[in-house]
Design a protein around this motif. Sequence first.
Motif, PDB file in Angstrom:
ATOM      1  N   SER A 135     -24.784 -25.935 -13.642  1.00 39.94           N
ATOM      2  CA  SER A 135     -24.378 -25.112 -12.505  1.00 39.94           C
ATOM      3  C   SER A 135     -22.895 -25.398 -12.262  1.00 39.94           C
ATOM      4  CB  SER A 135     -25.193 -25.474 -11.269  1.00 39.94           C
ATOM      5  OG  SER A 135     -26.558 -25.211 -11.483  1.00 39.94           O
ATOM      6  N   VAL A 136     -22.094 -24.356 -12.237  1.00 44.58           N
ATOM      7  CA  VAL A 136     -20.644 -24.557 -12.204  1.00 44.58           C
ATOM      8  C   VAL A 136     -19.996 -23.734 -11.102  1.00 44.58           C
ATOM      9  CG1 VAL A 136     -20.574 -25.055 -14.668  1.00 44.58           C
ATOM     10  CG2 VAL A 136     -20.147 -22.713 -13.874  1.00 44.58           C
ATOM     11  N   ILE A 137     -18.825 -24.192 -10.727  1.00 42.08           N
ATOM     12  CA  ILE A 137     -17.933 -23.455  -9.827  1.00 42.08           C
ATOM     13  C   ILE A 137     -16.725 -23.080 -10.647  1.00 42.08           C
ATOM     14  CG2 ILE A 137     -16.580 -23.591  -7.710  1.00 42.08           C
ATOM     15  CD1 ILE A 137     -18.571 -25.955  -6.940  1.00 42.08           C
ATOM     16  N   LEU A 138     -16.504 -21.797 -10.816  1.00 42.42           N
ATOM     17  CA  LEU A 138     -15.383 -21.327 -11.613  1.00 42.42           C
ATOM     18  C   LEU A 138     -14.078 -21.486 -10.844  1.00 42.42           C
ATOM     19  CD1 LEU A 138     -17.010 -18.109 -13.141  1.00 42.42           C
ATOM     20  CD2 LEU A 138     -16.911 -20.435 -14.093  1.00 42.42           C
ATOM     21  N   ALA A 139     -12.971 -21.230 -11.516  1.00 41.63           N
ATOM     22  CA  ALA A 139     -11.656 -21.521 -10.945  1.00 41.63           C
ATOM     23  C   ALA A 139     -11.382 -20.774  -9.652  1.00 41.63           C
ATOM     24  CB  ALA A 139     -10.562 -21.194 -11.964  1.00 41.63           C
ATOM     25  N   ASP A 140     -12.030 -19.637  -9.415  1.00 38.99           N
ATOM     26  CA  ASP A 140     -11.800 -18.871  -8.184  1.00 38.99           C
ATOM     27  C   ASP A 140     -12.858 -19.137  -7.118  1.00 38.99           C
ATOM     28  OD1 ASP A 140     -13.965 -17.608  -9.306  1.00 38.99           O
ATOM     29  OD2 ASP A 140     -13.184 -15.570  -9.059  1.00 38.99           O
ATOM     30  N   GLY A 141     -13.756 -20.079  -7.384  1.00 39.74           N
ATOM     31  CA  GLY A 141     -14.802 -20.396  -6.421  1.00 39.74           C
ATOM     32  C   GLY A 141     -16.129 -19.720  -6.706  1.00 39.74           C
ATOM     33  N   THR A 142     -16.185 -18.840  -7.702  1.00 37.61           N
ATOM     34  CA  THR A 142     -17.439 -18.196  -8.088  1.00 37.61           C
ATOM     35  C   THR A 142     -18.424 -19.242  -8.601  1.00 37.61           C
ATOM     36  OG1 THR A 142     -16.261 -16.182  -8.725  1.00 37.61           O
ATOM     37  CG2 THR A 142     -18.491 -16.479  -9.622  1.00 37.61           C
ATOM     38  N   THR A 143     -19.678 -19.108  -8.220  1.00 35.98           N
ATOM     39  CA  THR A 143     -20.707 -20.024  -8.718  1.00 35.98           C
ATOM     40  C   THR A 143     -21.593 -19.309  -9.725  1.00 35.98           C
ATOM     41  OG1 THR A 143     -22.214 -19.488  -6.908  1.00 35.98           O
ATOM     42  CG2 THR A 143     -20.742 -21.370  -6.586  1.00 35.98           C
ATOM     43  N   THR A 144     -21.991 -20.034 -10.757  1.00 32.74           N
ATOM     44  CA  THR A 144     -22.873 -19.467 -11.766  1.00 32.74           C
ATOM     45  C   THR A 144     -23.541 -20.609 -12.513  1.00 32.74           C
ATOM     46  OG1 THR A 144     -23.047 -17.896 -13.599  1.00 32.74           O
ATOM     47  CG2 THR A 144     -21.109 -19.323 -13.578  1.00 32.74           C
ATOM     48  N   VAL A 145     -24.402 -20.243 -13.455  1.00 38.58           N
ATOM     49  CA  VAL A 145     -25.067 -21.234 -14.300  1.00 38.58           C
ATOM     50  C   VAL A 145     -24.770 -20.898 -15.754  1.00 38.58           C
ATOM     51  CG1 VAL A 145     -27.268 -22.247 -15.015  1.00 38.58           C
ATOM     52  CG2 VAL A 145     -26.908 -21.593 -12.622  1.00 38.58           C
ATOM     53  N   PHE A 146     -24.262 -21.888 -16.493  1.00 35.64           N
ATOM     54  CA  PHE A 146     -24.068 -21.743 -17.927  1.00 35.64           C
ATOM     55  C   PHE A 146     -25.306 -22.309 -18.633  1.00 35.64           C
ATOM     56  CE2 PHE A 146     -19.149 -22.153 -17.617  1.00 35.64           C
ATOM     57  CZ  PHE A 146     -19.057 -20.818 -17.244  1.00 35.64           C
ATOM     58  N   ARG A 147     -25.929 -21.456 -19.460  1.00 33.51           N
ATOM     59  CA  ARG A 147     -27.080 -21.905 -20.252  1.00 33.51           C
ATOM     60  C   ARG A 147     -27.060 -21.150 -21.566  1.00 33.51           C
ATOM     61  NH1 ARG A 147     -29.906 -19.027 -16.057  1.00 33.51           N
ATOM     62  NH2 ARG A 147     -30.633 -21.027 -15.237  1.00 33.51           N
ATOM     63  N   GLU A 148     -27.980 -21.499 -22.438  1.00 33.10           N
ATOM     64  CA  GLU A 148     -28.028 -20.841 -23.745  1.00 33.10           C
ATOM     65  C   GLU A 148     -28.395 -19.368 -23.584  1.00 33.10           C
ATOM     66  OE1 GLU A 148     -31.167 -21.204 -27.088  1.00 33.10           O
ATOM     67  OE2 GLU A 148     -29.657 -22.757 -27.526  1.00 33.10           O
ATOM     68  N   LEU A 149     -27.623 -18.477 -24.243  1.00 36.72           N
ATOM     69  CA  LEU A 149     -27.846 -17.032 -24.169  1.00 36.72           C
ATOM     70  C   LEU A 149     -27.865 -16.447 -25.571  1.00 36.72           C
ATOM     71  CD1 LEU A 149     -25.208 -16.113 -21.417  1.00 36.72           C
ATOM     72  CD2 LEU A 149     -27.619 -16.678 -21.057  1.00 36.72           C
ATOM     73  N   ASP A 150     -28.673 -15.420 -25.754  1.00 37.02           N
ATOM     74  CA  ASP A 150     -28.564 -14.674 -27.006  1.00 37.02           C
ATOM     75  C   ASP A 150     -27.464 -13.634 -26.843  1.00 37.02           C
ATOM     76  OD1 ASP A 150     -29.663 -12.572 -25.505  1.00 37.02           O
ATOM     77  OD2 ASP A 150     -31.686 -12.873 -26.309  1.00 37.02           O
ATOM     78  N   ARG A 151     -27.167 -12.914 -27.893  1.00 39.15           N
ATOM     79  CA  ARG A 151     -26.040 -11.963 -27.846  1.00 39.15           C
ATOM     80  C   ARG A 151     -26.293 -10.833 -26.845  1.00 39.15           C
ATOM     81  NH1 ARG A 151     -22.382 -12.707 -32.179  1.00 39.15           N
ATOM     82  NH2 ARG A 151     -22.440 -14.956 -32.572  1.00 39.15           N
TER      83      ARG A 151
END
Length: 962
Positions: free
Chosen positions: A165-181
């Motif tokens: 779970s991450v906070i991007l440089a502009d404050g946006t929150t999201t989750v990085f996980r394995e994704l298919d194309r």
Amino acid sequence: MDHTHFFRELNEHVEGDVYQDPMSLVLYSTDASNYQIMPLAVLVPRSAADVRYAVEAAYRHGVPVLPRGGGSSLAGQTVGAALIIDFSRHLNRIIDIDPEQRQARVEPGLVYDRLNAAAASHGLMMGPDPASGNRATLGGMLANNSTGTHSILYGNFVDHIVDASVILADGTTTVFRELDRVEWSRRATGEGLEAEIYRKMGALLASSAAVIERDTPRHWRRNSGYRLERLLDTRRNLAQLLCGSEGTLAVVSEMTVSLVPRPKRTALAVVHFRKRDAALRAVTDLLETSASAIELLDGTAIRQARRAKGFAGAVDFITGDPGAALLVEYYGATEAELRDRLDDLRSVASRHVDAYYTLELIEPDRIRRVWDVRKEVLGLVMGVRGDHKPVPFIEDASVPVEHLASYIRRLDASIAEAGARAAYYAHASAGCLHVRPFLNLKDPADVSRMERIAVASMELVREYGGVVSSEHGDGLARSWLNPTFLGDALFRVCRETKRIFDRSGILNPGKIVDAPPIGAHLRYKPGSNTAAIDSVMDFEEFGGFVGALEMCNGNGACRKLDTGTMCPSFMVTGDEQHSTRGRANALRAVMSGWLPPTQLTSKRMYEVMDLCIQCKACKTECPSNVDMARIKTEWLSKYWADNTVPLRTRLFARLPDTAYRLGKSGRRAANAAATVRPLRRLAAAVLGTAPQRHQPLFANVSLVERYARRPAADRGKPIVLFPDTFTNYFEPEIGIAAIDMLEAAGYKVLVPTSRVCCGRTYLSKGFVTEVQRLAIETVDVLYPFVEKGYTIVGLEPSCILTLRDEFLALLQGEKRARKLAGAVETFEEFVARDDGRRVSKLTTGDRPTEVLVHGHCHQKALVGMEASLQCLRLAGYRNARVVDSGCCGMAGSFGYEKEHEQISTAMGERRLAPAVRSFDKNGIVVAAGTSCRAQIKDLTGRSAFHPAQVLRNALLDIRGRL
């Protein structure tokens, strides 16, 4: 740039603490590297919401942000002119452990060892195992892409990250996980930074795949630049890209990591080689025996460990004076399987003529002791005195193991050609030796040498197909090499990756890409001179008072939380300023000009030093042997020279003089003040003492007075019992118990009738000249006994050990003090040594009673606890055990002071009080320290006893309850 509006907004909206004062900034201006940069501010968040708001506001205001864990980084990646966000104090939870999936969900401030302790109940552990695992955080391990001793089995952190779970440089929150194309393409649609990252990274990977495949180093232990090659597969996980990114791409607020099964059994062989080169050449052969790890200790590291207080005895696994030793470990399901592995090793080792001895270990405790030494080799190597230190900047290079011997041989020649020497240790099985050249970075010529050696190492690494960074990261030490090492094309892809994630450049700028030269931002400015200070105590062994401060290299061992004693105040506060490192950094900052001279004796410096309880644990548990207890005493003497001494401080310091001068009527009056409720409340209000504490009461008759009345033994070997203030005036029954037991053992016990005092209370309050007066008087009284060959035996550890420790620093050049120190022993040491085994003849057989032993901090630091166990076992208590209870927290007068009572209680409640409460009600609790016994009584209501009392009752078979 003026960031006033940003900091005002931050203070108004976050729940956590925001620090902007110069002292707080100094505390976060360094890590375990060579570098120092003053931050703009420090945020200690209490929630992920605090972090998100801080990053979003920083983005709007153009303020750099630097996420930080334990600050044990060796390459300078956790220092910068930014808002430092310290995750370690509050965002350190284990959210969930899923044993079925073998996964753990954690916050980034969680210390590695705490995750492993929790996972152990499920038979699991985290694979990557850095030596600094008792203070390294999971967030820091992700940022460095850490690995460790068992990297040949478990790889790097990137092999164990599931999602983040991450906070991007502009404050946006999201989750990085394995994704298919398909899912990647879906996320790339729409507006906002997250979609832009997926869209632009997809395009960059497509256009640069050939460059990434061609120019990425082939060596598996790679960490230089960004791990872009991980995104070339059909399924991609941006969480893997964060591994080794050093907080330059996003800020992690939570993560899921995979766990691995714990080994059922282990064996360890210590193979001794006459020459280091021979050891390195043997590694490839030894790997064929299915070793789980092969670690190297070179002769320099071994000799340094043997010299280090607190570690010398632990290096008993080394025989002779090898050029190097290889620690070869095996995993197995059964002892028979491990024995087969050791047989294979013995066969392989026999083919190497320089391998002169192999120690084989199966016992878990003995194996653990070896690994404990290995884990602290960094600090041990760094714990050299003087300006020439073993400097980390090429220590993270790794080459294919078959080239390791050649790489090290040629690197050694380059280092020698530059006019330096180096220490070598660590992960031989992974082709990574942590090489540390000895340099003086205060000397501009040595800064130039550092750059030349770094370039020479890089060229050799590239020739052998290795990497410059393999687990410690790029940071300020190695990022400057990335354009050359990675090549222009791959480096451009790395720079573009940074722009995609962080177009404003606010996330930990100057790391990985766009880095300053290696000599920029050094902790010690080349050509500068550190201010000297006149000290009353002797610091000559460190090169002076400043040299004692510079023994601290920032490795952060004082930030460990769950074992040992160091550092009690940090263990309960989690506050950097209350660590040994924090105190050393604060004082050193004044000496080196980072803070103005007026700060040395300021109220703010007092706040930093206040919670140091002078336990002396750092004197031995710190691998660099930083002696903060002595440093604080010296600093306090300077502080009181510039500030008014409170009445309470004077009264506590003068306790020995007061007790000496009080007659019986005075003692009764003092006891009344301590026990009559109105008087007790009045005294607490006037002095600032904690009213809930039970003050120690004077005995009606002192030990010296009792001794004078009793018939003296007329024969036996004479020994001298040291009548310390606490035993003499408060607990003479302990002294009588010791005399009874020793006389029964055939000793003639002498108690000096002339006044003797160690001055401990004065030392703790910083009245150094008063202690010198008492020390001289005490030497005058005791030295005639020393001349006759008598042993001086003490009952209160803090008192008797002062004669062995501080007296030598107070009376430098006084030969009598040195001879006295050599004649001094604690009661337990004397009984355990027991000339002629006199005491053992009194033993009446084994006693089934359980005995729980708590060690006084000074006792553990200076002499250890083995003698305590030995003397109890002599009395038949085979079930005696020492509890790993840390510091009791009372620390002399500390726990009686109103403003410290809560901290004192918290220290005692960490491990000691729970251990006592859960201990067998019919068992015996033993504590040699008077403060320790008082704390146990106050917190648990249970009485603890001095070993002399336990031995007297057991050995003389005196009936009745203790």
